[in-house]
Design an enzyme around this catalytic site. Structure first.
Site, PDB file in Angstrom:
ATOM      1  N   LYS A  35     -34.288   3.435 -15.243  1.00 36.17           N
ATOM      2  CA  LYS A  35     -35.057   3.307 -13.993  1.00 36.17           C
ATOM      3  C   LYS A  35     -36.233   2.358 -14.213  1.00 36.17           C
ATOM      4  CE  LYS A  35     -37.722   7.420 -15.132  1.00 36.17           C
ATOM      5  NZ  LYS A  35     -37.866   8.879 -14.886  1.00 36.17           N
ATOM      6  N   ARG A 130     -41.213  19.414  -8.139  1.00 40.40           N
ATOM      7  CA  ARG A 130     -41.120  18.127  -7.432  1.00 40.40           C
ATOM      8  C   ARG A 130     -39.817  18.158  -6.643  1.00 40.40           C
ATOM      9  NH1 ARG A 130     -42.104  13.521 -11.924  1.00 40.40           N
ATOM     10  NH2 ARG A 130     -39.974  14.208 -12.252  1.00 40.40           N
ATOM     11  N   TYR A 253     -67.335  -9.462 -19.396  1.00 37.16           N
ATOM     12  CA  TYR A 253     -67.912  -8.895 -18.174  1.00 37.16           C
ATOM     13  C   TYR A 253     -68.618  -7.580 -18.466  1.00 37.16           C
ATOM     14  CZ  TYR A 253     -65.090 -12.137 -15.423  1.00 37.16           C
ATOM     15  OH  TYR A 253     -64.537 -13.256 -14.874  1.00 37.16           O
TER      16      TYR A 253
HETATM   17  C1  LIG Z   1     -37.348   9.427 -16.137  1.00 34.35           C
HETATM   18  C2  LIG Z   1     -36.462  10.586 -16.220  1.00 34.35           C
HETATM   19  C3  LIG Z   1     -35.864  10.925 -17.435  1.00 34.35           C
HETATM   20  C4  LIG Z   1     -36.170  10.223 -18.732  1.00 34.35           C
HETATM   21  O1  LIG Z   1     -37.442  10.651 -19.179  1.00 34.35           O
HETATM   22  P1  LIG Z   1     -37.970  10.227 -20.626  1.00 34.35           P
HETATM   23  O2  LIG Z   1     -39.195  11.028 -20.815  1.00 34.35           O
HETATM   24  O3  LIG Z   1     -38.270   8.760 -20.550  1.00 34.35           O
HETATM   25  O4  LIG Z   1     -36.885  10.524 -21.575  1.00 34.35           O
HETATM   26  C5  LIG Z   1     -34.957  11.969 -17.437  1.00 34.35           C
HETATM   27  N1  LIG Z   1     -34.675  12.648 -16.303  1.00 34.35           N
HETATM   28  C6  LIG Z   1     -35.256  12.352 -15.125  1.00 34.35           C
HETATM   29  C7  LIG Z   1     -34.910  13.141 -13.913  1.00 34.35           C
HETATM   30  C8  LIG Z   1     -36.168  11.318 -15.044  1.00 34.35           C
HETATM   31  O5  LIG Z   1     -36.737  11.032 -13.873  1.00 34.35           O
END
Ligand SMILES: *Cc1c(COP(=O)(O)O)cnc(C)c1O
Length: 358
Positions: A35, A130, A253
Site C-alpha cells: 500500500k 477502526r 532558521y
Molecule cells: C499496513 C497493514 C499491514 C502491514 O503492516 P506492517 O506493520 O507494515 O507490517 C497489515 N495489515 C493491514 C490491514 C494493514 O493496513
C-alpha cells in the site's frame, strides 16, 4: 549536474527480506503489503523484487489495476475493501480479493452482477476499533457471507493494535479465537510485528509490510537485526558547502543551534521538500564520508546542516548517507519523533530514484 540527492532501492534486499519472512512463518502464505505506493518506494519499481510472494495487499484500486497491467496474475487483496458499490465492477474484472468490513459491502456484493463469485476477507474488529464487524457478530456475518452466491471463499481477518509493544496481541487474539471457535475458515491476522513477536497468530496468511522494506515495526532495530533483514531504501546526498562557526555563531532558521566551541559544519542538499522530517531536532544521526555524525540547527526546505567535528577530512562533495544501508531509518525516525514508515512514505517525488538489482 543534477542536485546531488538520490534514493537507491535494492531489489535483492527486498527479495532477501521476503525469503526471511517466509522461513520465519513456515507454511503460512504471504500477502506482501505494498500500500501507499509500496511504502513510498514506488509500486511499479519494486513489485518485481517481491514476485515470489503469494499475493499483494494494498488499498488503492488504481494500484491494484497497475499490478494487473504490469503482469501480476496472482492474488491481490484490497485492505480497506471497496469504497462504493460501483467499484465492484473493477473488483470483479481484475479478480481482486476484497476486504468486507461493513454491512453495506456485503449487501452490495449480494446485489451485484458479477462474472464470478468473489473471494472475500471478512474483517472482524477485535479491539482496534477502526474497521470491522463487531467481533461478537462473527458467526452471524460469516453465515450471511457464506449464504451469498456472489461469494466464493471467505477468510477471517483482524488487525492488532499493539503487536509491536508491551501490551502485545494477547487480548485481541483471545477475543478473535473465542468468537471464531466454530467457524471453519482460513485466518489472516498478523502484520509485521505479530509475525516477529507472536508466532501463534500466523495461521494461514500473514500480512508483512514494514519488515519487507527492512525496517522495524517498533522502531527497535533489534527486531530487524535478529532476523538479518536488509534495508531496501538508502537516501544519499552530498555536502555542497562548508561553514566554520565561531563560538556563539548560530546556523539556520530560528538560530536554534549555537556553537559553544569553534567547529566546521557541512551543508547537505537534503531538506523537508525531499521528505526529510522538518521536526528532526539537532543531534539526529547522519553519516558523512562513512562517519556517523549528527545534524545541527533547523531543517530547511532544501538543505540541512551537519556537524563535521567527527569527520575533519570531509569537504564539498563528501558523500552523505541520510538513511539506509549503514544508518537504519529507524534511528533517524526515532530521533525525529516518528517511525520509519512515515519517512519512507514521505520520500518526495522530486528525489531521483535508482533501482539496483543485485
Ligand atoms: C499496513 C497493514 C499491514 C502491514 O503492516 P506492517 O506493520 O507494515 O507490517 C497489515 N495489515 C493491514 C490491514 C494493514 O493496513
Amino acid at each position: 549536474m543534477p542536485r546531488p540527492i538520490a534514493a537507491k532501492l535494492n531489489l535483492s534486499a527486498l527479495n532477501h527480506n521476503l525469503n526471511i519472512v517466509r522461513q520465519h512463518v513456515g507454511t503460512s502464505k504471504i500477502w506482501s503489503v505494498v500500500k501507499a505506493n509500496a511504502y513510498g518506494h514506488g509500486l511499479a519499481r519494486v513489485w518485481p523484487g517481491l514476485a515470489a510472494t503469494d499475493g499483494f495487499a494494498l488499498l488503492d484500486l488504481n494500484e491494484a489495476v497497475l499490478l494487473r497491467e504490469q503482469g501480476w496474475q496472482g492474488p491481490i487483496l484490497l485492505l480497506e475493501g471497496f469504497f462504493q458499490p460501483p467499484d465492484l465492477a473493477l473488483v470483479d474484472h481484475y479478480r481482486l480479493t476484497t476486504t468486507v468490513h461493513s454491512d453495506w459491502q456485503l449487501e452490495a456484493i449480494r446485489a451485484a452482477r458479477l462474472d464470478a463469485p468473489l473471494n472475500i476477507y471478512l474483517k472482524l474488529n477485535s479491539g482496534m476499533n477502526r474497521l470491522g464487524f463487531p467481533s461478537e457478530q462473527a458467526e452471524a456475518v460469516w453465515q450471511w457471507a457464506n449464504s451469498l452466491s456472489n461469494v466464493a471463499e471467505v477468510t477471517l481477518m483482524s488487525h492488532f493494535a499493539n503487536a509491536d509493544n508491551h501490551i502485545g496481541a494477547g487480548e485481541q487474539f483471545a477475543r478473535i479465537q473465542h468468537v471464531s471457535e466454530h467457524i471453519s475458515a482460513a485466518r489472516c491476522f498478523a502484520n509485521s510485528a505479530a509475525i516477529l513477536r507472536h508466532p501463534e497468530t500466523h495461521y494461514d496468511w500473514v500480512r508483512p509490510g514494514i519488515i519487507l522494506y527492512g525496517a522495524s515495526p517498533s522502531g527497535d532495530i533489534a527486531d530487524i537485526a535478529a532476523l538479518g533483514l536488509r534495508p531496501v531504501m538508502s537516501l544519499h546526498s552530498e555536502i555542497i558547502a562548508l561553514q566554520t562557526l565561531s563560538v556563539g555563531h548560530s546556523v539556520g532558521y530560528g538560530s536554534h543551534y549555537c556553537a559553544s566551541e569553534p567547529h566546521r559544519i557541512g551543508v547537505v542538499a537534503c531538506g523537508y521538500a525531499d521528505g526529510y522530517p522538518r521536526l528532526a531536532p539537532g543531534g539526529t544521526p547522519i553519516r558523512v564520508d562513512g562517519v556517523l555524525t549528527h545534524t545541527v540547527g533547523a531543517v530547511s526546505m532544501d538543505m540541512l546542516t551537519v556537524d563535521l567535528t567527527p569527520c575533519p577530512q570531509a569537504g564539498v562533495g563528501s558523500k552523505v548517507e541520510v538513511w539506509g544501508e549503514h544508518l537504519p531509518i529507524d534511528n533517524v525516525a526515532a530521533a525525529a519523533g516518528t517511525v520509519g514508515y512515515e519517512l519512507m512514505c514521505a520520500l518526495a517525488g522530486r528525489v531521483p530514484v535508482t533501482v539496483q538489482r543485485s
